[in-house]
Design an enzyme around this catalytic site. Structure first.
Site, PDB file in Angstrom:
ATOM      1  N   ASP A   1      35.297  32.524  30.516  1.00 32.93           N
ATOM      2  CA  ASP A   1      35.438  31.079  30.711  1.00 32.93           C
ATOM      3  C   ASP A   1      36.115  30.434  29.506  1.00 32.93           C
ATOM      4  OD1 ASP A   1      35.207  28.713  32.057  1.00 32.93           O
ATOM      5  OD2 ASP A   1      33.088  28.406  31.591  1.00 32.93           O
TER       6      ASP A   1
ATOM      7  N   HIS B   1      45.446  30.581  31.206  1.00 31.96           N
ATOM      8  CA  HIS B   1      45.195  31.800  31.991  1.00 31.96           C
ATOM      9  C   HIS B   1      46.067  32.950  31.487  1.00 31.96           C
ATOM     10  CE1 HIS B   1      42.498  29.623  34.463  1.00 31.96           C
ATOM     11  NE2 HIS B   1      43.410  28.917  35.102  1.00 31.96           N
TER      12      HIS B   1
ATOM     13  N   LEU C   1      36.845  54.670  31.197  1.00 34.62           N
ATOM     14  CA  LEU C   1      36.271  53.331  31.435  1.00 34.62           C
ATOM     15  C   LEU C   1      36.357  52.964  32.922  1.00 34.62           C
ATOM     16  CD1 LEU C   1      35.212  50.607  30.205  1.00 34.62           C
ATOM     17  CD2 LEU C   1      37.607  49.878  30.169  1.00 34.62           C
TER      18      LEU C   1
HETATM   19  C1  FPP Z   1      37.839  30.441  33.755  1.00 34.15           C
HETATM   20  O1  FPP Z   1      38.362  29.538  32.823  1.00 34.15           O
HETATM   21  C2  FPP Z   1      38.828  31.479  34.070  1.00 34.15           C
HETATM   22  C3  FPP Z   1      39.324  31.741  35.312  1.00 34.15           C
HETATM   23  C4  FPP Z   1      38.902  31.047  36.538  1.00 34.15           C
HETATM   24  C5  FPP Z   1      40.363  32.770  35.510  1.00 34.15           C
HETATM   25  C6  FPP Z   1      40.208  34.029  34.719  1.00 34.15           C
HETATM   26  C7  FPP Z   1      41.512  34.696  34.685  1.00 34.15           C
HETATM   27  C8  FPP Z   1      42.025  35.343  33.618  1.00 34.15           C
HETATM   28  C9  FPP Z   1      41.300  35.577  32.355  1.00 34.15           C
HETATM   29  C10 FPP Z   1      43.411  35.793  33.719  1.00 34.15           C
HETATM   30  C11 FPP Z   1      43.743  37.158  34.090  1.00 34.15           C
HETATM   31  C12 FPP Z   1      42.705  38.077  34.570  1.00 34.15           C
HETATM   32  C13 FPP Z   1      42.972  39.334  34.947  1.00 34.15           C
HETATM   33  C14 FPP Z   1      41.884  40.230  35.392  1.00 34.15           C
HETATM   34  C15 FPP Z   1      44.344  39.877  34.929  1.00 34.15           C
HETATM   35  P1  FPP Z   1      38.526  28.009  33.243  1.00 34.15           P
HETATM   36  O2  FPP Z   1      39.886  27.829  33.800  1.00 34.15           O
HETATM   37  O3  FPP Z   1      37.414  27.598  34.137  1.00 34.15           O
HETATM   38  O4  FPP Z   1      38.393  27.304  31.843  1.00 34.15           O
HETATM   39  P2  FPP Z   1      37.779  25.865  31.540  1.00 34.15           P
HETATM   40  O5  FPP Z   1      36.303  25.960  31.810  1.00 34.15           O
HETATM   41  O6  FPP Z   1      38.064  25.672  30.096  1.00 34.15           O
HETATM   42  O7  FPP Z   1      38.495  24.886  32.422  1.00 34.15           O
END
Ligand code: FPP
Length: 258
Positions: free
Chosen positions: A26, A43, A137
């Site tokens: 997150d 992202h 892994l």
């Molecule tokens: C939450 O942060 C994150 C996500 C919903 C997406 C997670 C995706 C990645 C880490 C990118 C790539 C992943 C892979 C497996 C290739 P948020 O957007 O909710 O952050 P915020 O709470 O600060 O708004």
């Protein structure tokens, strides 16, 4: 599948490094906003962190790593953000699958994959097929995943077995249901980490996290480093895992049942 027997409990107490780590990644959006950038930049930076953390878990000899990449609820995000995430998953898979395979990593995806565009579903399958015999892994990506979806899908499969006459209702036990949820073939997570400061499980692996140690850090996912992971491992090493038993039992000073 590991069962949490008394012997297993003592094995756990002695183990200082988690065997299975589950992470809610997150804070991508806040990371980007803090830099005056669009959320998708967060992202993209988050995807780079995924690469580093996967590599590091391999180096540390972690058996399984499960990452929450996209929840059942994330479909409600703005369409452009969902599109960017789908493209990011596709490009990351295209770029990384071969390298993961060379490093003996096995990839699994868990979630309602029929929700994804066809092209992505096909790539998920290909990556799983390519890496299915790898013994290093075990990397699991939760995508279009929700813990309630997982449990209700498992319950539905059991109900269908009952309807078909292959299972009796009294045979539905926690053990039997546990064989139907995602990742039943792996040990349950020992350590759960959520970055980004929120202290919630947010519908992630509700069944599998029953006895997992929870660790929350304010570090935003794109800033999360192997050193931060080591800090979580150190914290984990100091926990006493009792699985419903007493400290004396876990330490082997008393036997399991009177
Ligand atoms: C939450 O942060 C994150 C996500 C919903 C997406 C997670 C995706 C990645 C880490 C990118 C790539 C992943 C892979 C497996 C290739 P948020 O957007 O909710 O952050 P915020 O709470 O600060 O708004």
């Amino acid at each position: 599948m590991r069962r949490d027997t008394a012997a297993g409990v003592q094995g756990q107490a002695a183990r200082s490094l988690p065997e299975h780590v589950a992470i809610i990644m997150d804070g991508n959006g806040r990371w980007a906003r803090g830099r005056g950038m669009a959320r998708h930049a967060g992202h993209r930076a988050g995807a780079k962190t995924v690469r580093k953390i996967v590599e590091y878990c391999g180096q540390r000899g972690i058996h399984a790593l499960t990452l929450f990449a996209f929840s059942s609820e994330n479909w409600r995000r703005p369409r452009t953000e969902v599109r960017v995430l789908m493209e990011l998953f596709l490009s990351t898979l295209d770029r990384e699958s071969e390298r993961l395979h060379r490093n003996n990593v096995r990839l699994r995806f868990m979630g309602a994959r029929e929700d994804f565009p066809r092209r992505l579903q096909q790539r998920l399958l290909e990556a799983e097929r390519l890496t299915r015999d790898n013994s290093g892994l075990q990397l699991n990506i939760a995508a279009s995943y929700g813990g309630r979806w997982d449990i209700s899908s498992a319950a539905r499969r059991l109900a269908e077995a009952v309807q078909a006459g292959a299972l009796r209702p009294e045979e539905i036990t926690p053990e039997r249901l546990g064989q139907e949820v995602c990742l039943a073939e792996l040990p349950e997570p020992d350590l759960f980490i959520r970055t980004g400061g929120e202290r919630r499980i947010s519908n992630f692996m509700l069944w599998q996290l029953a006895y997992t140690e929870l660790y929350f850090t304010p570090v935003l996912w794109p800033d999360f480093t192997p050193a931060d992971l080591d800090e979580a491992f150190s914290d984990f090493a100091g926990r006493e895992r009792r699985f419903g038993q007493t400290s004396e039992q876990v330490e082997g000073r008393e036997s399991g049942r009177a």
